[in-house]
Scaffold this active site. Structure first.
Site, mmCIF file in Angstrom:
data_model
loop_
_atom_site.group_PDB
_atom_site.id
_atom_site.type_symbol
_atom_site.label_atom_id
_atom_site.label_comp_id
_atom_site.label_asym_id
_atom_site.label_seq_id
_atom_site.Cartn_x
_atom_site.Cartn_y
_atom_site.Cartn_z
ATOM 1 N N LYS A 215 0.823 -1.218 0.000
ATOM 2 C CA LYS A 215 0.000 0.000 0.000
ATOM 3 C C LYS A 215 0.851 1.258 0.000
ATOM 4 O O LYS A 215 0.713 2.133 -0.855
ATOM 5 C CB LYS A 215 -0.946 0.008 1.197
ATOM 6 C CG LYS A 215 -1.719 1.314 1.371
ATOM 7 C CD LYS A 215 -2.548 1.663 0.157
ATOM 8 C CE LYS A 215 -3.242 2.996 0.243
ATOM 9 N NZ LYS A 215 -4.046 3.332 -0.944
ATOM 10 N N CYS A 279 -2.931 10.803 1.319
ATOM 11 C CA CYS A 279 -2.149 9.607 1.029
ATOM 12 C C CYS A 279 -0.714 9.911 0.611
ATOM 13 O O CYS A 279 0.229 9.559 1.304
ATOM 14 C CB CYS A 279 -2.862 8.819 -0.055
ATOM 15 S SG CYS A 279 -4.622 8.738 0.231
HETATM 16 N N1 SAJ Z 1 -0.826 15.052 -8.669
HETATM 17 C C1 SAJ Z 1 0.134 15.712 -9.462
HETATM 18 N N2 SAJ Z 1 0.472 15.126 -10.648
HETATM 19 C C2 SAJ Z 1 -0.076 13.941 -11.074
HETATM 20 C C3 SAJ Z 1 -1.042 13.287 -10.233
HETATM 21 C C4 SAJ Z 1 -1.397 13.879 -9.037
HETATM 22 O O1 SAJ Z 1 0.651 16.781 -9.116
HETATM 23 O O2 SAJ Z 1 0.259 13.499 -12.174
HETATM 24 C C5 SAJ Z 1 -1.213 15.670 -7.379
HETATM 25 C C6 SAJ Z 1 -2.707 15.985 -7.310
HETATM 26 O O3 SAJ Z 1 -2.954 17.278 -7.789
HETATM 27 C C7 SAJ Z 1 -2.997 15.874 -5.818
HETATM 28 C C8 SAJ Z 1 -2.020 14.807 -5.366
HETATM 29 O O4 SAJ Z 1 -1.001 14.702 -6.367
HETATM 30 O O5 SAJ Z 1 -2.712 17.098 -5.158
HETATM 31 C C9 SAJ Z 1 -2.652 13.434 -5.163
HETATM 32 O O6 SAJ Z 1 -3.384 13.130 -6.290
HETATM 33 P P1 SAJ Z 1 -3.837 11.611 -6.630
HETATM 34 O O7 SAJ Z 1 -4.374 11.637 -7.998
HETATM 35 O O8 SAJ Z 1 -2.757 10.670 -6.331
HETATM 36 O O9 SAJ Z 1 -5.065 11.400 -5.635
HETATM 37 P P2 SAJ Z 1 -5.205 10.588 -4.247
HETATM 38 O O10 SAJ Z 1 -4.130 10.962 -3.338
HETATM 39 O O11 SAJ Z 1 -6.602 10.761 -3.803
HETATM 40 O O12 SAJ Z 1 -5.106 9.060 -4.723
HETATM 41 C C10 SAJ Z 1 -4.003 8.256 -4.480
HETATM 42 C C11 SAJ Z 1 -4.097 7.119 -5.499
HETATM 43 N N3 SAJ Z 1 -2.913 6.333 -5.438
HETATM 44 C C12 SAJ Z 1 -2.354 5.880 -6.568
HETATM 45 O O13 SAJ Z 1 -2.810 6.094 -7.666
HETATM 46 C C13 SAJ Z 1 -1.132 5.046 -6.390
HETATM 47 C C14 SAJ Z 1 -5.317 6.263 -5.195
HETATM 48 O O14 SAJ Z 1 -5.313 5.126 -6.030
HETATM 49 C C15 SAJ Z 1 -5.261 5.798 -3.744
HETATM 50 O O15 SAJ Z 1 -6.410 5.057 -3.427
HETATM 51 C C16 SAJ Z 1 -5.232 7.018 -2.852
HETATM 52 O O16 SAJ Z 1 -4.055 7.754 -3.129
HETATM 53 C C17 SAJ Z 1 -5.228 6.523 -1.389
HETATM 54 O O17 SAJ Z 1 -6.305 6.622 -0.765
HETATM 55 O O18 SAJ Z 1 -4.242 5.978 -0.974
#
Ligand code: SAJ
Length: 451
Positions: A215, A279
């Site tokens: 995870k 996360c």
């Molecule tokens: N972000 C970027 N660039 C990207 C993707 C995201 O700057 O290319 C930023 C977003 O703007 C945001 C942050 O990162 O501020 C997190 O975005 P996210 O799309 O990762 O969203 P989370 O944190 O809700 O989701 C992640 C996901 N993890 C993965 O894809 C490995 C999701 O699958 C998990 O379920 C979630 O964490 C969790 O609950 O752990």
């Protein structure tokens, strides 16, 4: 015979999980939520069949209404509901402090409560993200000591993590593969059997420690990849090239040119003004904590920590772009009115956990500016915010895209320009087209864009 499932913690994970199980014939679900000042209101709200999660969450409101109306889902703050539960899911917050140390107060408290009412042959599942080793070395001893029973022999104990994302909570719970890690094989089997009721994708059995590591590695991998994209963005800015064009070109190369169709292409992620959420900012620290606490030898996760540091730096970089834009317009940052578009950490949601908007707001305040927060979805936030974009942009000196809410893509920049004092756009999320903005008279700065 109806089986009772108890879900502890009515949040972004607990609510959709509880509602999904309650929609399965033969299950009765009781949600448990502390009557806290911050979240206690959700108990009555849910018992009225209403969805407390804001933003676009396809299918969730209908599902909650349906299962509450049919009487298979109700919520309380009474832990004695665990006494006849077939399965108990733990979905409480597991925050880390500014040093990256996890704070398990609510996890330990809930484990004590569960231990008090635990009966033989029930199944306990930790769904909250925890540091590797937590299930075996923190939760298991508490459950055994308080219940007087032995995990594995008398009750099953499992760690099985969620992969939810705001905006697709139900979809990710149903249609993403699920990892189920028990403290022993019997526990793993019971966990797999339970999730078969809601997961329509492959379920991967393993052990609790491996699942815990998977995870936090899954999210750390994403955090490191975002940091890589952010570093390339800084390099492109310095070389005067658009990083999003570079990303597009890089992502055309298949991993194995000899057989492009067989495997995914490169997948460079999106640079931006920051990384928020419950996360990614936390899980790398949980991974480090696990190896520091339970590792057989010391490992310093340099790449992981450097990546975290760079992602934490992006709000500062965005503030520097704002200062640069103001200087170009002959204006000081002091008393400059800066409109931050978006408070939620993720687009089209109301989720503000660890949002980089807060970091940028504080950095700008420290520089003497007058930052204003705007968000179409967020109900309440620890800093003042407005939903009225017109009020926000009057006499503004710069607008900054912090969250790529769909609402911002169709803003009438001409109208906005006329109301602003200084015409500056700082694009933290590649929302606007640089050339178009400059054509209509804006000074445009962007993360990963030529200065
Ligand atoms: N972000 C970027 N660039 C990207 C993707 C995201 O700057 O290319 C930023 C977003 O703007 C945001 C942050 O990162 O501020 C997190 O975005 P996210 O799309 O990762 O969203 P989370 O944190 O809700 O989701 C992640 C996901 N993890 C993965 O894809 C490995 C999701 O699958 C998990 O379920 C979630 O964490 C969790 O609950 O752990």
């Amino acid at each position: 015979m109806t089986k009772k499932i108890v879900v502890i913690g009515m949040g972004y994970v607990g609510i959709p999980a509880a509602a999904l199980f309650a929609d399965v014939e033969g299950f009765n679900v009781v949600g448990i939520q502390r009557r806290s000042k911050r979240s206690g209101w959700k108990i009555d709200w849910l018992n009225e069949g209403k969805n407390p999660i804001g933003g676009d969450e396809p299918g969730l409101s209908e599902l909650i209404k349906r299962v509450v109306n049919k009487g298979s889902f109700r919520v309380t703050d009474d832990f004695s509901e665990c006494k006849d539960a077939y399965a108990i899911l733990i979905d409480v917050q597991t925050p880390t402090d500014e040093k990256g140390i996890p704070h398990y107060e609510s996890l330990k408290d809930v484990s004590k409560q569960v231990g008090k009412y635990l009966h033989k042959d029930s199944l306990v599942i930790i769904e909250s993200t925890v540091a590797p080793g937590t299930t075996n070395y923190i939760v298991k001893p508490i459950l055994e000591e308080v219940s007087g029973m032995k995990a594995g022999r008398d009750f099953s104990l499992v760690f099985s993590y969620e992969r939810v994302m705001v905006g697709r909570l139900l979809k990710n719970l149903i249609y993403l593969p699920r990892i189920v890690g028990g403290i022993d094989e019997k526990s793993t089997k019971s966990g797999v059997e339970l999730y078969k009721n809601i997961v329509k994708e492959k379920i991967h059995p393993t052990d609790a420690l491996t699942a815990e590591i998977a995870k936090v590695v899954e999210n750390t991998y994403r955090d490191v990849n975002i940091a890589f994209a952010n570093e390339i963005a800084l390099i492109c800015e310095s070389l005067g090239v658009d990083v999003f064009k570079v990303r597009e070109l890089v992502n055309t190369l298949p991993n194995d040119p000899s057989d492009p169709s067989s495997n995914p292409i490169r997948n460079m992620l999106f640079p931006g003004m920051g990384v928020g959420g419950h996360c990614l900012p936390k899980d790398p620290w949980l991974l480090k904590y696990g190896v520091d606490m339970y590792g057989n030898f010391k490992v310093e996760p340099n790449i992981i920590l450097k990546s975290r540091e760079l992602n934490m730096f992006m709000p500062t970089h965005t503030a520097n772009l704002i200062v640069e834009g103001l200087k170009q317009a002959g204006r000081e940052i002091k008393n400059a009115k800066i409109v931050l578009l978006g408070v939620a950490f993720l687009e089209n949601s109301d989720d503000t956990r660890n949002t980089p908007a807060k970091n940028l707001f504080e950095i700008l305040e420290k520089k003497g500016a007058k930052p204003i927060l705007h968000d179409p979805y967020v109900r309440d936030f620890e800093l003042p915010l407005t939903k009225d974009i017109n009020e926000a942009i009057v006499d503004a000196d710069a607008i900054v895209t912090v969250t790529k809410h769909k609402d911002y893509y169709n803003l009438d920049l001409n109208k906005i320009k006329d109301k602003m004092r200084t015409k500056i756009i700082v694009d933290g999320r590649n929302v606007f087209n640089k050339e178009k903005c400059e054509r209509i008279g804006f000074i445009y700065k962007g993360v990963g864009k030529p200065h």
